[in-house]
Scaffold this motif. Structure first.
Motif, PDB file in Angstrom:
ATOM      1  N   ARG A  47       0.813  -1.218   0.000  1.00 30.86           N
ATOM      2  CA  ARG A  47       0.000   0.000   0.000  1.00 30.86           C
ATOM      3  C   ARG A  47       0.843   1.263   0.000  1.00 30.86           C
ATOM      4  O   ARG A  47       1.886   1.343   0.620  1.00 30.86           O
ATOM      5  CB  ARG A  47      -0.942   0.002   1.211  1.00 30.86           C
ATOM      6  CG  ARG A  47      -2.120  -0.947   1.023  1.00 30.86           C
ATOM      7  CD  ARG A  47      -3.392  -0.377   1.567  1.00 30.86           C
ATOM      8  NE  ARG A  47      -3.626   0.980   1.057  1.00 30.86           N
ATOM      9  CZ  ARG A  47      -4.468   1.814   1.617  1.00 30.86           C
ATOM     10  NH1 ARG A  47      -5.126   1.465   2.690  1.00 30.86           N
ATOM     11  NH2 ARG A  47      -4.649   3.014   1.109  1.00 30.86           N
ATOM     12  N   TYR A  77      -0.593   4.513   0.599  1.00 29.44           N
ATOM     13  CA  TYR A  77      -1.068   5.533   1.548  1.00 29.44           C
ATOM     14  C   TYR A  77      -1.522   4.928   2.881  1.00 29.44           C
ATOM     15  O   TYR A  77      -2.298   5.552   3.596  1.00 29.44           O
ATOM     16  CB  TYR A  77      -2.223   6.321   0.930  1.00 29.44           C
ATOM     17  CG  TYR A  77      -1.815   7.231  -0.219  1.00 29.44           C
ATOM     18  CD1 TYR A  77      -0.922   8.289  -0.011  1.00 29.44           C
ATOM     19  CD2 TYR A  77      -2.340   7.061  -1.497  1.00 29.44           C
ATOM     20  CE1 TYR A  77      -0.564   9.132  -1.059  1.00 29.44           C
ATOM     21  CE2 TYR A  77      -1.989   7.896  -2.547  1.00 29.44           C
ATOM     22  CZ  TYR A  77      -1.104   8.933  -2.328  1.00 29.44           C
ATOM     23  OH  TYR A  77      -0.750   9.771  -3.351  1.00 29.44           O
ATOM     24  N   ALA A  78      -1.054   3.702   3.206  1.00 34.52           N
ATOM     25  CA  ALA A  78      -1.476   3.098   4.473  1.00 34.52           C
ATOM     26  C   ALA A  78      -1.079   4.010   5.635  1.00 34.52           C
ATOM     27  O   ALA A  78       0.026   4.553   5.667  1.00 34.52           O
ATOM     28  CB  ALA A  78      -0.837   1.729   4.637  1.00 34.52           C
ATOM     29  N   VAL A  88     -10.801  10.114  -0.709  1.00 32.94           N
ATOM     30  CA  VAL A  88     -11.005   8.699  -0.982  1.00 32.94           C
ATOM     31  C   VAL A  88     -12.302   8.569  -1.775  1.00 32.94           C
ATOM     32  O   VAL A  88     -13.293   9.238  -1.486  1.00 32.94           O
ATOM     33  CB  VAL A  88     -11.006   7.850   0.314  1.00 32.94           C
ATOM     34  CG1 VAL A  88     -12.091   8.266   1.279  1.00 32.94           C
ATOM     35  CG2 VAL A  88     -11.148   6.376   0.001  1.00 32.94           C
ATOM     36  N   VAL A  98      -7.131   7.916  -3.084  1.00 34.53           N
ATOM     37  CA  VAL A  98      -7.260   6.457  -3.037  1.00 34.53           C
ATOM     38  C   VAL A  98      -8.655   6.106  -3.542  1.00 34.53           C
ATOM     39  O   VAL A  98      -9.644   6.672  -3.074  1.00 34.53           O
ATOM     40  CB  VAL A  98      -7.081   5.933  -1.591  1.00 34.53           C
ATOM     41  CG1 VAL A  98      -7.277   4.429  -1.548  1.00 34.53           C
ATOM     42  CG2 VAL A  98      -5.706   6.304  -1.061  1.00 34.53           C
ATOM     43  N   GLN A 113      -8.897   4.005   6.112  1.00 29.01           N
ATOM     44  CA  GLN A 113      -8.231   4.980   5.252  1.00 29.01           C
ATOM     45  C   GLN A 113      -8.759   6.353   5.631  1.00 29.01           C
ATOM     46  O   GLN A 113      -9.947   6.633   5.454  1.00 29.01           O
ATOM     47  CB  GLN A 113      -8.500   4.693   3.771  1.00 29.01           C
ATOM     48  CG  GLN A 113      -7.912   5.734   2.829  1.00 29.01           C
ATOM     49  CD  GLN A 113      -6.384   5.786   2.896  1.00 29.01           C
ATOM     50  OE1 GLN A 113      -5.709   4.777   2.679  1.00 29.01           O
ATOM     51  NE2 GLN A 113      -5.831   6.962   3.228  1.00 29.01           N
TER      52      GLN A 113
END
Lengths: 544, 205
Positions: free
Chosen positions: A19, A21-22, A29, A52, A275
């Motif tokens: 990932r 943008y974890a 989003v 995302v 997220q």
């Protein structure tokens, strides 16, 4: 040269270890990557936002995941069980939303219509439905831009509505036997017809070839001749830095102490992840969007998000999609070529002499054995010897499908049921019944189809009742008490929550909706990236 | 291929399978067997073959075996069934319980198990089931009877019209990738397509 459709090898991944943008808060989003979400993701990424896009289904690679087979193509549909009720319970699966990156654009017929100006003003013009907070002129620049970037193929002259051609790419030629029969019948009756405007290439573009008339548009295009956000907008979004976790089901939108949304929770392989984001765009389709908003109820918003009006999930509208068949002495062969190649919108606008408001589009529509035999059996009740005899001669049938406007009604809705799904989320309960105007419109449309087919030399055979598409459930409007979002698809209640897909439709129109879904999405993306919105984001304009 | 029953004698879609993409070829060839069952008992398989025989008007065991195998695969899937009426149980439960109910109805009306009945009596039970007119046994009211019939006919018919022998008989060109169709207009057919009353150009030529 990098082509949009060549991205699969290195940019697609199947687990969440890589990932990007974890653990970070991103600018936006997007939930659901179909017609609307795919486009918004691309536009936000292009504007330099960290974005995302989370998709419940798989990240398809057409070359290895699609096949020339109707049963196999079921995997492209949203098959999760919805509870369906009312006098005319809706059928889902192939009839509307997709599951997987690209959403419904992966299995749509590619028919690409603009709405007419009257569609946005049905209350004023015809005394039915409701006026939209936007007009045709608001969407016109976005329609034009989309047709150009997708390279819509279409006729030089399109006789209906505000846009009369020419389309960016040449008209499709030749047309199928079924489309020829349709045009022959129309001509005999003095009804205008045209070759369909299609999001299907008639000449090469971006490394993609023109259509080979394989006929499996609804089963996923293998040569990549048909547009989808999977092969156009998503690769462009990835190139601009967007991240696309797939097989991730968003189950809740999170709300912060300030009453704004702060991100989403999603489930992948049984584990729940978070997220965080400065804004959330929900583009999950007419059933899943209200379901998610309602399931995200919390202390500040006990009736669900964006729902101070109580209208989340209300006023859903399919199109009446009856299929009308006639038998001919010559072979038609419905399976060959792009399914929809000839159309008429001569019955689109209200004509008081017909005894109902609004109208419909007629699409000469191809078919394949599983679809045809299946609808004959399930929707028309034909089985055994009668079905077997009919199918043995199926090459002699021609078909016209109507796309009829259905008026909005408060009694048609999506809500949460008591039954839970595999994620522990309540299943959607969908209630639908036609109204009187809808039924009169259907009767007129069916009779028109029969007359066209008879004029072409066919004998009336059978009608299969069906619906297509779905709209409404989070309608847009100026009055926060009577609508869910404003003209930019922004929640009246929560300024950093957007709902953008067919659920914001106020009326259904009488034609295939994908181009309008995308035009609205492009306008929303423009708004989000404009100074106008950035200014508005500052004050916490809570209405609760 | 076994006996040909359509308007296009001599046409065999499978003779063209080397023209199909490998993924499609593999998917279609699996429908020719052999089949393994994960869910259904042998009695349930026999019941489904008998019921599907009526629904599709078919008696070839090879084709009906595929139809029963399709039931086995679909009923075992967790993905969902697209839509269901709130008062109707999930499809696996509906079909498994429904087959038992068919057996009860047969015994109630004819004092024999469904599979021991003559073709006419079996047909009559299915006809009544479609209309929701069988006597109510257990919970099986009109709504559930109609729902059971729709589920059975839906799964049987979609499997039947996915069998390549049936494609040949109805003159369906079937998979067409990568070659596509060139002659799509009225009265025209590509040389490899089914020709009325005669064979198409042999794939080997």
């Amino acid at each position: 040269m990098t082509r949009s459709c060549d991205h699969y090898g290195n940019q697609r991944f199947t687990h969440l270890r890589q990932r990007k943008y974890a653990g970070q808060e991103v600018d936006a989003v997007v939930v659901g990557l179909g017609a609307a979400g795919g486009l918004i993701l691309r536009d936000l990424a292009k504007a330099g936002l960290d974005v995302v896009g989370i998709e419940a289904g798989p990240f398809w690679d057409p070359a290895s995941d699609f096949a020339s087979d109707e049963l196999h193509a079921r995997t492209l549909n949203w098959q999760d069980t919805r509870l369906s009720t009312g006098q005319n319970p809706l059928r889902f699966g192939h009839n509307n939303s997709g599951r997987g990156v690209g959403g419904g654009t992966v299995h749509f017929t590619g028919v690409f219509y603009r709405f007419h100006a009257s569609d946005f003003r049905t209350r004023t013009l015809d005394g039915v439905g409701e006026d939209w907070p936007i007009t045709y002129a608001d969407l016109e620049p976005y329609y034009a831009k989309l047709e150009e970037e997708i390279k819509v193929s279409g006729p030089r002259e399109f006789p209906w509505g505000e846009f009369n051609g020419p389309y960016p790419y040449p008209v499709r030629e030749p047309i199928s036997g079924n489309a020829q029969v349709f045009r022959r019948g129309c001509e005999a009756l003095g009804i205008r017809s045209a070759v369909a405007p299609l999001a299907i290439l008639s000449a090469p573009y971006d490394g993609r070839p023109p259509c080979i008339n394989r006929g499996f548009c609804n089963q996923g295009c293998l040569p990549n001749a048909k547009f989808s956000t999977l092969i156009q907008h998503i690769p462009q979004a990835l190139a601009d830095g967007a991240e696309v976790p797939s097989d991730c089901m968003v189950t809740r939108i999170l709300v912060g102490k300030d009453g704004r949304v702060s991100g989403v929770e999603f489930v992948h392989d049984g584990r729940t992840y978070k997220q965080e984001a400065k804004l959330v765009v929900v583009s999950a389709f007419v059933v899943e969007t209200p379901r998610l908003l309602l399931n995200s109820a919390c202390k500040q918003f006990p009736d669900g998000l964006a729902n101070s009006s109580g209208l989340v999930g209300k006023y859903i509208m399919p199109h009446s999609g009856h299929d009308v068949f006639a038998k001919f002495d010559e072979e038609i062969r419905l399976y060959k070529g792009t399914p929809v190649m000839a159309v008429s919108q001569d019955f689109y606008e209200t004509d008081p002499s017909r005894g109902f408001a609004r109208g419909y589009t007629l699409n000469a529509h191809g078919s394949r054995p599983v679809e045809l035999a299946g609808s004959l059996a399930v929707n028309a009740g034909m089985w055994g010897k009668e079905l077997n005899d009919t199918m043995r001669e199926w090459n002699y049938y021609a078909r016209i499908t109507m796309v009829g406007e259905v008026l909005p009604s408060l009694s048609n809705y999506v809500t949460l049921s008591d039954e839970k799904d595999e994620y522990g989320m309540p299943r959607a309960l969908v209630h639908f019944s036609y109204g009187d105007n809808d039924n009169r419109l259907i009767a007129h449309g069916v009779e028109t189809c029969y007359q066209i087919l008879e004029a072409a030399g066919g004998k009336r055979a059978f009608v299969i009742p069906d619906t297509a598409h779905l709209h409404g459930g989070c309608r847009m409007g100026t009055d926060p008490r009577r609508s869910v979002v404003n003209q930019y698809c922004q929640s009246h209640d929560i300024p950093n929550l957007f709902v953008c897909d067919a659920s914001v439709f106020v009326t259904s129109g009488g034609c295939n909706p994908t181009e309008t879904v995308m035009a609205i999405a492009a306008r929303t993306a423009d708004y989000i990236t404009s100074q106008k919105y950035k200014g508005k984001l500052q004050p916490a304009a809570l209405t609760v | 291929m076994a006996s040909h029953r359509g308007l296009y004698p001599g046409y065999d879609v499978l003779a063209h399978k080397h023209e199909w993409d490998a993924n499609t070829r593999q998917i279609v060839e699996k429908r020719l067997g052999p089949f393994s069952y994960k869910l259904l008992s042998s009695w349930e398989q026999s019941m489904l073959k008998a019921v599907a025989g009526h629904l599709t008007y078919e008696d070839r065991p090879e084709v009906l075996a595929w139809v029963a195998a399709h039931f086995d695969q679909e009923l075992g899937k967790a993905i969902g069934e697209s839509q269901r009426q709130p008062e109707v149980p999930p499809q696996k439960e509906l079909v498994v319980a429904g087959l038992k109910a068919l057996e009860e109805w047969a015994k109630l009306q004819y004092q024999k198990g469904f599979l021991k009945l003559g073709v006419q009596d079996q047909f009559q039970i299915l006809r009544d089931l479609q209309l929701g007119q069988l006597p109510m046994v257990g919970k099986w009211n009109e709504t559930l009877q109609r729902a059971l019939f729709k589920k059975l006919v839906s799964l049987a018919v979609e499997a039947y019209y996915s069998h390549p022998w049936v494609w040949s008989e109805i003159g369906y060109g079937g998979p067409a990738y990568p070659r596509g169709y060139v002659r799509i207009e009225l009265g025209l057919a590509d040389p490899w397509e089914a020709q009325r009353g005669g064979s198409s150009i042999d794939a080997e030529l």
